[in-house]
Enzyme design. Structure first.
Site, short mmCIF file in Angstrom:
data_model
loop_
_atom_site.label_atom_id
_atom_site.label_comp_id
_atom_site.label_asym_id
_atom_site.label_seq_id
_atom_site.Cartn_x
_atom_site.Cartn_y
_atom_site.Cartn_z
N PHE A 113 -70.23 -22.85 19.20
CA PHE A 113 -70.51 -24.20 18.72
C PHE A 113 -69.22 -25.02 18.78
O PHE A 113 -68.18 -24.55 18.33
CB PHE A 113 -71.07 -24.13 17.31
CG PHE A 113 -71.61 -25.44 16.81
CD1 PHE A 113 -72.87 -25.87 17.19
CD2 PHE A 113 -70.86 -26.24 15.96
CE1 PHE A 113 -73.37 -27.09 16.73
CE2 PHE A 113 -71.36 -27.45 15.50
CZ PHE A 113 -72.62 -27.87 15.90
N ASP A 184 -68.75 -16.31 12.57
CA ASP A 184 -69.50 -17.46 12.09
C ASP A 184 -70.97 -17.04 12.03
O ASP A 184 -71.57 -16.69 13.06
CB ASP A 184 -69.29 -18.65 13.03
CG ASP A 184 -69.90 -19.93 12.47
OD1 ASP A 184 -70.91 -19.82 11.74
OD2 ASP A 184 -69.38 -21.01 12.76
N TYR A 209 -77.31 -24.93 4.87
CA TYR A 209 -78.39 -25.91 5.08
C TYR A 209 -79.34 -25.52 6.20
O TYR A 209 -80.35 -26.17 6.39
CB TYR A 209 -77.79 -27.31 5.33
CG TYR A 209 -76.73 -27.38 6.40
CD1 TYR A 209 -77.07 -27.40 7.74
CD2 TYR A 209 -75.38 -27.40 6.07
CE1 TYR A 209 -76.10 -27.45 8.73
CE2 TYR A 209 -74.40 -27.45 7.04
CZ TYR A 209 -74.76 -27.47 8.38
OH TYR A 209 -73.81 -27.50 9.35
N LYS A 210 -79.01 -24.46 6.96
CA LYS A 210 -79.91 -24.03 8.04
C LYS A 210 -80.96 -23.09 7.47
O LYS A 210 -81.81 -23.53 6.70
CB LYS A 210 -79.08 -23.42 9.17
CG LYS A 210 -78.22 -24.49 9.88
CD LYS A 210 -77.25 -23.93 10.91
CE LYS A 210 -76.48 -25.08 11.57
NZ LYS A 210 -75.26 -24.63 12.23
N ARG A 357 -85.46 -26.20 21.37
CA ARG A 357 -85.26 -25.10 20.41
C ARG A 357 -86.37 -25.09 19.36
O ARG A 357 -86.78 -26.14 18.86
CB ARG A 357 -83.94 -25.28 19.65
CG ARG A 357 -82.70 -25.08 20.45
CD ARG A 357 -81.49 -24.92 19.55
NE ARG A 357 -81.38 -25.95 18.51
CZ ARG A 357 -80.42 -25.99 17.60
NH1 ARG A 357 -79.50 -25.05 17.56
NH2 ARG A 357 -80.38 -26.97 16.71
C1 LIG Z 1 -74.18 -25.62 12.35
C2 LIG Z 1 -72.89 -25.03 12.81
C3 LIG Z 1 -71.67 -25.57 12.38
C4 LIG Z 1 -71.62 -26.83 11.55
O1 LIG Z 1 -70.43 -26.98 10.85
P1 LIG Z 1 -70.38 -28.08 9.69
O2 LIG Z 1 -68.98 -28.07 9.22
O3 LIG Z 1 -71.36 -27.65 8.64
O4 LIG Z 1 -70.80 -29.38 10.29
C5 LIG Z 1 -70.51 -24.92 12.74
N1 LIG Z 1 -70.53 -23.81 13.52
C6 LIG Z 1 -71.69 -23.29 13.96
C7 LIG Z 1 -71.68 -22.07 14.81
C8 LIG Z 1 -72.90 -23.90 13.63
O5 LIG Z 1 -74.05 -23.40 14.10
#
Ligand SMILES: *Cc1c(COP(=O)(O)O)cnc(C)c1O
Length: 398
Positions: A113, A184, A209-210, A357
């Site tokens: 990401f 992560d 939040y996911k 998705r």
């Molecule tokens: C959703 C996601 C993020 C989001 O990071 P935020 O700081 O909450 O915006 C980061 N890394 C991964 C792999 C994600 O899927």
């Protein structure tokens, strides 16, 4: 055995909506509005500053971290919640680099990401000491763990395709060559079974939040292996992580031997209130049951889409052990097609260039939803509804 009828009844999902986006933003627990009202009226309004003691606001970072920790195999006292995931990535990677001071390489992959990669880039610039970021193809990560790597920074489940790294093999190889691993778990926590303690994970971070359903912008979490808690450097060191915050010393001394040292500053207790409501749903839930049901639902979804929507190509691994809990299909007109689906109440999302998705979340999605979603998708493709002009313009958030 987890009672999925009961968990489904604990969410407030608009009638008629089939919500296949719990991998991006989980739905609202029915208990959340009352919990928020109680926080406002019975805690903030009445207690004011006393609430830090009387309502235990101060240690919610840890109490909620322990509850969440159960879902990722973390022992009590090894996980805290607060801040954002991007910030927690920074903390974990910078702490990892300090543990291997003679090496200069962060290894990730080119499917990670972007925020994780951006954070690493920024950290490298800040350190200004010859560090570099390597991003091989995800399939080549294992072979790229060489003796010059300081930190392996990976997202276990790919946000686009759902492809899953072999966590055990990567940790084994990294530790063998003396590297530290930061996982992560953004698309793992609440999606698939994770055992951070049993797998000998060094650092793990993720968001709530996911799949965990704590609401937009809910707090992030960080796990640190107990063997590191005496020595780990938080770097983004704030008063909330000090050994003695109310001594107000001028120098930083991290809370000795405690996960508290990874806390930074005053967290949002309102956001914690929503996270607590979300974790109430998880209390009766066994991750193994969630995974088993998610695999059944995903297999049903894949076989139905492949049989009835031949224009779409599966972009996720077919083997359930090699993927997380969302399913990706490629379609050249994926954005427009997703907009047409959303217009008919089937909510998924789109990731450029051509990925549709669909989150498979058994806490609130059942077979009936999957079958109905495919009915609607098939209709959209047959009637070419996606060609309508209103589905062509990209919104700010896709
Ligand atoms: C959703 C996601 C993020 C989001 O990071 P935020 O700081 O909450 O915006 C980061 N890394 C991964 C792999 C994600 O899927």
């Amino acid at each position: 055995m987890t009672d999925f009828t009961a968990t489904r009844a604990m969410f407030d999902i608009p009638p008629g909506m089939i919500y296949l986006n719990g991998n991006s933003l989980g739905p609202m627990p029915k208990a959340a509005p009352d919990a928020m009202n109680r926080f406002l009226l019975d805690e903030w309004r009445t207690e004011l500053i006393k609430g830090w003691n009387t309502k235990n606001w101060w240690m919610q970072t840890n109490a909620l971290g322990d509850r969440l920790g159960r879902l990722i195999g973390a022992a009590s006292g090894t996980t805290v919640v607060s801040d954002t995931l991007s910030i927690k990535v920074f903390q974990a990677v910078s702490a990892g680099l300090a543990m291997v001071p003679d090496r200069r390489v962060i290894l990730s992959d080119n499917g990670n990401f972007p925020t994780d990669l951006y954070i690493a880039e920024g950290l490298i610039k800040l350190k200004d000491a010859g560090y570099s970021l390597r991003t091989p193809d995800p399939e080549d990560v294992l072979d790229s763990i060489t003796e010059d790597v300081a930190v392996v920074m990976l997202t276990e489940v790919d946000y686009r395709t759902g492809r899953r790294h072999d966590m055990a093999a990567i940790i084994e190889k990294a530790h063998r060559v003396g590297a530290v691993v930061v996982w992560d778990l953004a698309h793992s926590a609440g999606a698939i079974p994770v055992d951070v303690a049993g797998s000998n994970v060094d650092f793990a971070v993720g968001c709530t939040y996911k799949y965990l359903n704590a609401g937009p912008g809910g707090p992030a979490f960080i796990y640190v292996a107990p063997r590191l808690l005496d020595t780990v450097e938080p770097f983004l060191s704030g008063w909330y992580g000090h050994a003695s915050p109310f001594a107000f010393e001028t120098g930083f001394r991290p809370a000795p031997g405690k996960i508290e040292r990874m806390r930074i500053g005053t967290p949002s207790i309102a956001a914690f209130t929503l996270l607590a409501s979300a974790l109430d749903v998880w209390d009766g839930v066994d991750m193994a049951d969630v995974h088993a049901k998610a695999v059944d639902l995903a297999d049903l979804f894949i076989s139905q889409v492949e049989a009835r929507c031949p224009a779409l190509t599966l972009a996720s691994p077919r083997d359930p052990h090699q993927r997380g809990s969302h399913i990706a299909f490629q379609f050249d007109h994926g954005y427009a097609c997703m907009q047409a689906l959303i217009a008919q109440g089937v909510i998924g999302d789109f990731r450029a260039p051509d990925i549709m998705r669909f989150g498979i979340t058994p806490l609130f999605i059942g077979e009936d939803d999957i079958l109905r979603a495919v009915d609607i998708l098939e209709g959209i493709l047959q009637d070419e509804t996606w060609k309508a002009p209103e589905f062509q313009t990209r919104a700010q958030v896709t």
